[in-house]
Design a protein around this motif. Structure first.
Motif, mmCIF file in Angstrom:
data_model
loop_
_atom_site.group_PDB
_atom_site.id
_atom_site.type_symbol
_atom_site.label_atom_id
_atom_site.label_comp_id
_atom_site.label_asym_id
_atom_site.label_seq_id
_atom_site.Cartn_x
_atom_site.Cartn_y
_atom_site.Cartn_z
ATOM 1 N N UNK A 1 4.772 9.285 1.664
ATOM 2 C CA UNK A 1 5.118 7.918 2.059
ATOM 3 C C UNK A 1 3.842 7.121 2.298
ATOM 4 N N UNK A 2 3.851 5.823 1.962
ATOM 5 C CA UNK A 2 2.665 4.987 2.177
ATOM 6 C C UNK A 2 2.557 4.503 3.616
ATOM 7 N N UNK A 3 1.350 4.218 4.041
ATOM 8 C CA UNK A 3 1.082 3.627 5.357
ATOM 9 C C UNK A 3 0.314 2.332 5.120
ATOM 10 N N UNK A 4 0.829 1.230 5.664
ATOM 11 C CA UNK A 4 0.186 -0.074 5.476
ATOM 12 C C UNK A 4 -0.461 -0.528 6.777
ATOM 13 N N UNK A 5 -1.555 -1.273 6.654
ATOM 14 C CA UNK A 5 -2.241 -1.747 7.854
ATOM 15 C C UNK A 5 -1.617 -3.039 8.364
ATOM 16 N N UNK A 6 -2.276 -3.680 9.334
ATOM 17 C CA UNK A 6 -1.690 -4.836 10.018
ATOM 18 C C UNK A 6 -1.625 -6.084 9.151
ATOM 19 N N UNK A 7 -2.297 -6.070 7.999
ATOM 20 C CA UNK A 7 -2.193 -7.220 7.092
ATOM 21 C C UNK A 7 -1.365 -6.871 5.854
ATOM 22 N N UNK A 8 -0.700 -5.720 5.892
ATOM 23 C CA UNK A 8 0.179 -5.343 4.791
ATOM 24 C C UNK A 8 -0.507 -4.652 3.633
ATOM 25 N N UNK A 9 -1.744 -4.210 3.837
ATOM 26 C CA UNK A 9 -2.501 -3.550 2.772
ATOM 27 C C UNK A 9 -2.369 -2.035 2.909
ATOM 28 N N UNK A 10 -2.206 -1.350 1.761
ATOM 29 C CA UNK A 10 -2.136 0.108 1.785
ATOM 30 C C UNK A 10 -3.413 0.677 2.369
ATOM 31 N N UNK A 11 -3.280 1.529 3.391
ATOM 32 C CA UNK A 11 -4.460 2.096 4.037
ATOM 33 C C UNK A 11 -4.471 3.616 3.961
ATOM 34 N N UNK A 12 -3.276 4.229 3.740
ATOM 35 C CA UNK A 12 -3.214 5.687 3.734
ATOM 36 C C UNK A 12 -1.874 6.151 3.178
ATOM 37 N N UNK A 13 -1.765 7.463 2.970
ATOM 38 C CA UNK A 13 -0.469 8.072 2.679
ATOM 39 C C UNK A 13 -0.327 9.312 3.547
ATOM 40 N N UNK A 14 0.910 9.707 3.815
ATOM 41 C CA UNK A 14 1.178 10.965 4.503
ATOM 42 C C UNK A 14 2.100 11.772 3.607
ATOM 43 N N UNK B 1 2.518 13.753 -5.733
ATOM 44 C CA UNK B 1 3.032 12.964 -4.622
ATOM 45 C C UNK B 1 2.063 11.932 -4.104
ATOM 46 N N UNK B 2 0.846 12.347 -3.791
ATOM 47 C CA UNK B 2 -0.134 11.448 -3.184
ATOM 48 C C UNK B 2 -0.565 10.365 -4.165
ATOM 49 N N UNK B 3 -1.032 10.781 -5.342
ATOM 50 C CA UNK B 3 -1.549 9.812 -6.312
ATOM 51 C C UNK B 3 -0.509 8.827 -6.787
ATOM 52 N N UNK B 4 0.725 9.302 -7.015
ATOM 53 C CA UNK B 4 1.782 8.416 -7.487
ATOM 54 C C UNK B 4 2.210 7.451 -6.389
ATOM 55 N N UNK B 5 2.213 7.922 -5.136
ATOM 56 C CA UNK B 5 2.527 7.040 -4.008
ATOM 57 C C UNK B 5 1.480 5.935 -3.886
ATOM 58 N N UNK B 6 0.211 6.281 -4.086
ATOM 59 C CA UNK B 6 -0.865 5.284 -4.029
ATOM 60 C C UNK B 6 -0.652 4.215 -5.093
ATOM 61 N N UNK B 7 -0.268 4.618 -6.303
ATOM 62 C CA UNK B 7 -0.067 3.668 -7.397
ATOM 63 C C UNK B 7 1.163 2.801 -7.164
ATOM 64 N N UNK C 1 -2.857 13.944 5.220
ATOM 65 C CA UNK C 1 -3.147 12.519 5.358
ATOM 66 C C UNK C 1 -4.245 12.170 4.361
ATOM 67 N N UNK C 2 -3.994 11.163 3.529
ATOM 68 C CA UNK C 2 -5.016 10.725 2.570
ATOM 69 C C UNK C 2 -5.370 9.274 2.826
ATOM 70 N N UNK C 3 -6.496 8.834 2.269
ATOM 71 C CA UNK C 3 -6.832 7.424 2.355
ATOM 72 C C UNK C 3 -6.096 6.669 1.244
ATOM 73 N N UNK C 4 -6.402 5.398 1.083
ATOM 74 C CA UNK C 4 -5.669 4.555 0.123
ATOM 75 C C UNK C 4 -6.028 4.865 -1.324
ATOM 76 N N UNK C 5 -7.009 5.732 -1.535
ATOM 77 C CA UNK C 5 -7.405 6.117 -2.890
ATOM 78 C C UNK C 5 -6.853 7.480 -3.291
ATOM 79 N N UNK C 6 -6.300 8.221 -2.319
ATOM 80 C CA UNK C 6 -5.816 9.563 -2.618
ATOM 81 C C UNK C 6 -6.775 10.661 -2.238
ATOM 82 N N UNK C 7 -7.768 10.347 -1.368
ATOM 83 C CA UNK C 7 -8.716 11.350 -0.890
ATOM 84 C C UNK C 7 -8.166 11.938 0.414
ATOM 85 N N UNK C 8 -7.996 13.236 0.477
ATOM 86 C CA UNK C 8 -7.439 13.866 1.671
ATOM 87 C C UNK C 8 -8.462 13.838 2.808
ATOM 88 N N UNK C 9 -8.037 13.314 3.968
ATOM 89 C CA UNK C 9 -8.953 13.188 5.110
ATOM 90 C C UNK C 9 -8.541 14.066 6.291
#
Length: 289
Positions: free
Chosen positions: A127-140, A96-102, A56-64
């Motif tokens: 795959x990207x994960x979007x928050x409740x306002x449609x903004x990218x918040x994470x990737x898995x 995978x992660x960085x390209x998905x973020x872009x 699981x990464x954040x919206x910048x590609x940092x693994x959390x």
């Protein structure tokens, strides 16, 4: 990757955040991580025997956060699929992660499709994960060092990861609108969810619903009856009349039938309320209140 001035043969270890930075990012994403934990566990249990780890990464590609089996931990820690590692395109090239973020869409990067040769032993699907306002918040992401280019499990990993992203996204959306009922929009798009308040007005929409129903932020800033958005059939004028009539009747019900109170709640005059009731009742063949 000339833009990022990366050397494909660079053998350095992936960049990693300092421990205090990792803690700061994880704290900021506390809700996301908590929601994602059971989903990560479930997928890991299904695919870890294939030499895969779930990240699981954040919206910048940092693994959390991550999941994997202990026998594979040494490999994944060495290649940087570990909390705190940075997998942006700027630091790792195509991955995978960085390209998905872009691109903000599901991607699969197989072995030598990675820009850096040191990552070519892995196949990754994200795959990207979007928050409740449609903004990218994470990737898995699911990455494996055992699966080859033609391995059918790669496609299965892609399906599992996309489904996991939808589960996390849907739960985040529900938590963002605790006092609303959540309905599925009648469109052929996964995770198209709408939040509807007690007055049947649209309060929120997932990214998928926004795209499918052409919902903009302006739409949400001036809430409309949800029926206007999800009723695709019939005459538009009748849909509008039925929706407005529903609002008027609900206002009357809340005011125990007191027309003056209902009119005040709606911000209109008593005469206007009577006129709207009669007009919409005629348009929809509904007896006036």
């Amino acid at each position: 990757m000339s833009y990022h001035k990366l050397d494909p043969g660079d053998s350095r270890s992936p960049l990693r955040m300092a421990d205090f930075e990792i803690a700061r990012v994880q704290q900021a994403l506390e809700l996301l991580i908590r929601v994602a934990q059971p989903v990560l566990d479930r997928i890991s249990n299904a695919v870890a025997d294939a030499g895969a780890c779930i990240v699981l990464s954040d919206s910048q590609g940092f693994i959390v956060d991550r999941r994997g089996k202990p026998p594979d931990d040494e490999f994944f820690k060495a290649v940087g699929l570990w909390p705190g590692s940075i997998w942006t395109e700027g630091s790792e090239g195509t991955n995978g992660i960085g390209t998905c973020v872009i691109e903000q869409r599901p991607v699969t990067i197989l072995r030598d499709q990675h820009y850096l040769s040191r990552n070519s032993s892995m196949s990754c699907t994200t795959a990207p994960i979007f928050d409740h306002v449609g903004k990218l918040v994470a990737t898995i992401d699911a990455s494996s060092h055992r699966l080859g280019l033609k391995d059918p499990l790669i496609a299965l990993l892609g399906v599992l990861v996309a489904d996991a992203a939808r589960q996390i996204e849907a739960e985040l959306f529900r938590l963002a609108f605790p006092r609303c009922r959540i309905i599925v929009a009648p469109v052929l798009r996964a995770n198209a969810l709408l939040a509807v308040n007690s007055d049947d007005l649209l309060a929120g929409a997932t990214r998928a619903a926004r795209v499918a129903l052409k919902i903009t932020q302006a739409t949400l800033d001036s809430p409309k009856p949800v029926a206007l958005l999800i009723d695709a059939g019939g005459d538009a004028g009748l849909d509008l009349g039925a929706a407005e009539l529903g609002v008027l009747h609900r206002a009357l019900a809340k005011a125990d039938g007191n027309v003056s109170s209902a009119a005040r709640a709606l911000g209109i005059s008593r005469a206007t309320l009577h006129r709207k009731l009669k007009r919409n009742a005629r348009a929809t063949d509904t007896p006036p209140a």
